[in-house]
Design an enzyme around this catalytic site. Structure first.
Site, PDB file in Angstrom:
ATOM      1  N   CYS A 124       0.830  -1.226  -0.131  1.00 60.24           N
ATOM      2  CA  CYS A 124      -0.153  -0.080  -0.027  1.00 60.24           C
ATOM      3  C   CYS A 124       0.883   1.158   0.131  1.00 60.24           C
ATOM      4  O   CYS A 124       1.398   1.537   0.949  1.00 60.24           O
ATOM      5  CB  CYS A 124      -0.927   0.053   1.211  1.00 60.24           C
ATOM      6  SG  CYS A 124      -2.038   1.449   1.220  1.00 60.24           S
TER       7      CYS A 124
ATOM      8  N   CYS B 156      -0.364   4.303   2.186  1.00 61.72           N
ATOM      9  CA  CYS B 156       0.021   3.879   3.862  1.00 61.72           C
ATOM     10  C   CYS B 156       1.087   4.143   4.144  1.00 61.72           C
ATOM     11  O   CYS B 156       1.360   4.576   5.013  1.00 61.72           O
ATOM     12  CB  CYS B 156      -0.608   2.400   3.830  1.00 61.72           C
ATOM     13  SG  CYS B 156      -2.090   1.873   3.378  1.00 61.72           S
ATOM     14  N   ASP B 157       2.144   3.451   3.240  1.00 62.98           N
ATOM     15  CA  ASP B 157       3.471   3.358   3.864  1.00 62.98           C
ATOM     16  C   ASP B 157       4.631   4.250   3.266  1.00 62.98           C
ATOM     17  O   ASP B 157       5.624   4.149   3.788  1.00 62.98           O
ATOM     18  CB  ASP B 157       3.879   1.756   3.865  1.00 62.98           C
ATOM     19  CG  ASP B 157       3.120   1.120   4.543  1.00 62.98           C
ATOM     20  OD1 ASP B 157       2.463   1.395   5.441  1.00 62.98           O
ATOM     21  OD2 ASP B 157       2.927  -0.064   4.225  1.00 62.98           O
TER      22      ASP B 157
END
Length: 312
Positions: free
Chosen positions: A137, A140-141
């Protein structure tokens, strides 16, 4: 065999399932949540720090967020069972689900929130360094790889979009793709090629991931034409080769799209069977965020509540 006919069962957990359970429990329906046997809480239990979920200015660990959602659902009267649903009968006014442990549960309404799984590379080092350099992701990261070299594996629109997004953080981004041509649309490929921070390794696959105590340090890349291998120094590997929705247990009970995602009616969460609703990544192939799944779980709960009220 459970003789009780419940008002509603939530199949799956994660942000969508637990949010649906919170809303249904607060409405007095005492939902049963069949959360899964191995990874209750969905994808977030495999995520480290979550910084983009509203209400947590300092961030929160993925497992902790899911634990708090579960506790909130139980606080209002939800019952959580840690098992997997392997078979369903969704026809008729009373629906039945069968679990891996051999239990049978019946309810007037069902909310399905089983999510999807990221497709994996299935190479040495991938599992070991998941969450420590290997991610699925970008939104997300990506922040965790500021000024570090990054690889994106894939050749579709998602891979191109991830690579473009990750140039905000990484010192460089390399797209590794097994073929010379891309599945991605021309506009996405052209955008990636125009970005000076993006380079390409074509006709290549990641065959092994290497690292140490601090996480990923390099990958072995194999040429799909010559078979030759070489190592590339990298700290972040983002795998963007697609998702597989968790719908195998449905077996023709609901209408699915060509990729196996549950089809819902318009902006609602109503599936092709009356009284059956779906939310989260088992429906959503575009956004796939914890907050959008939670919002859809709320909608599914309200749709289920309206359905149950009409039956009274």
């Amino acid at each position: 065999m459970s003789e009780q006919i419940r008002d509603v069962i939530v199949v799956g957990s994660g942000p969508a399932g637990y949010t649906a359970a919170i809303y249904l429990a607060r409405a007095g329906y005492q939902p049963l949540v069949i959360a899964g046997a191995i990874t209750p809480g969905g994808q977030l239990v495999n995520t480290t720090e979550v910084e983009n979920f509203p209400g947590f200015p300092q961030g929160i660990m993925g497992p902790e967020l899911m634990e708090q959602m579960r506790e909130q659902a139980e606080h209002f009267g939800a019952q959580v069972e840690y098992d997997d649903v392997i078979e369903v009968d969704l026809t008729g006014s009373v629906k039945t689900v069968t679990t891996d442990a051999g239990e049978h549960y019946s309810a007037r309404a069902i909310v399905i929130t089983t999510g999807s799984q990221y497709r994996k590379l299935e190479v040495p080092g991938e599992r070991e360094y998941a969450g420590r350099g290997v991610s699925y992701c970008a939104t997300c990261d990506g922040f965790f790889f500021k000024d570090k070299p990054i690889i994106v594996v894939g050749g579709g629109d998602s891979a191109m979009a991830d690579a473009d997004f990750l140039t905000r953080y990484g010192s460089s981004v390399t797209i590794v793709h097994r073929r010379e041509s891309f599945r991605a649309s021309k506009i996405m490929v052209d955008r990636a090629k125009a970005n000076e921070k993006i380079s390409f390794e074509l006709n290549a696959v990641v065959s092994e991931i290497h690292g140490g105590p601090q996480g990923v340090e390099s990958v072995t890349v194999q040429d799909t034409v010559t078979g030759e291998t070489r190592q590339i120094d990298v700290n972040g590997i983002f795998v963007a080769i697609g998702h597989t929705p968790e719908t195998s247990f449905i077996e023709g009970e609901l209408k699915l799209d060509e990729d196996g995602y549950i089809v819902v009616e318009g902006s609602s969460t109503q599936t092709s069977q009356p009284g059956v609703f779906a939310a989260g990544d088992v429906v959503d192939k575009v956004y796939r965020q914890a907050i959008s799944a939670a919002g859809m779980g709320c909608r599914a709960a309200l749709d289920a509540q309206a359905y149950l009220t009409a039956l009274e």
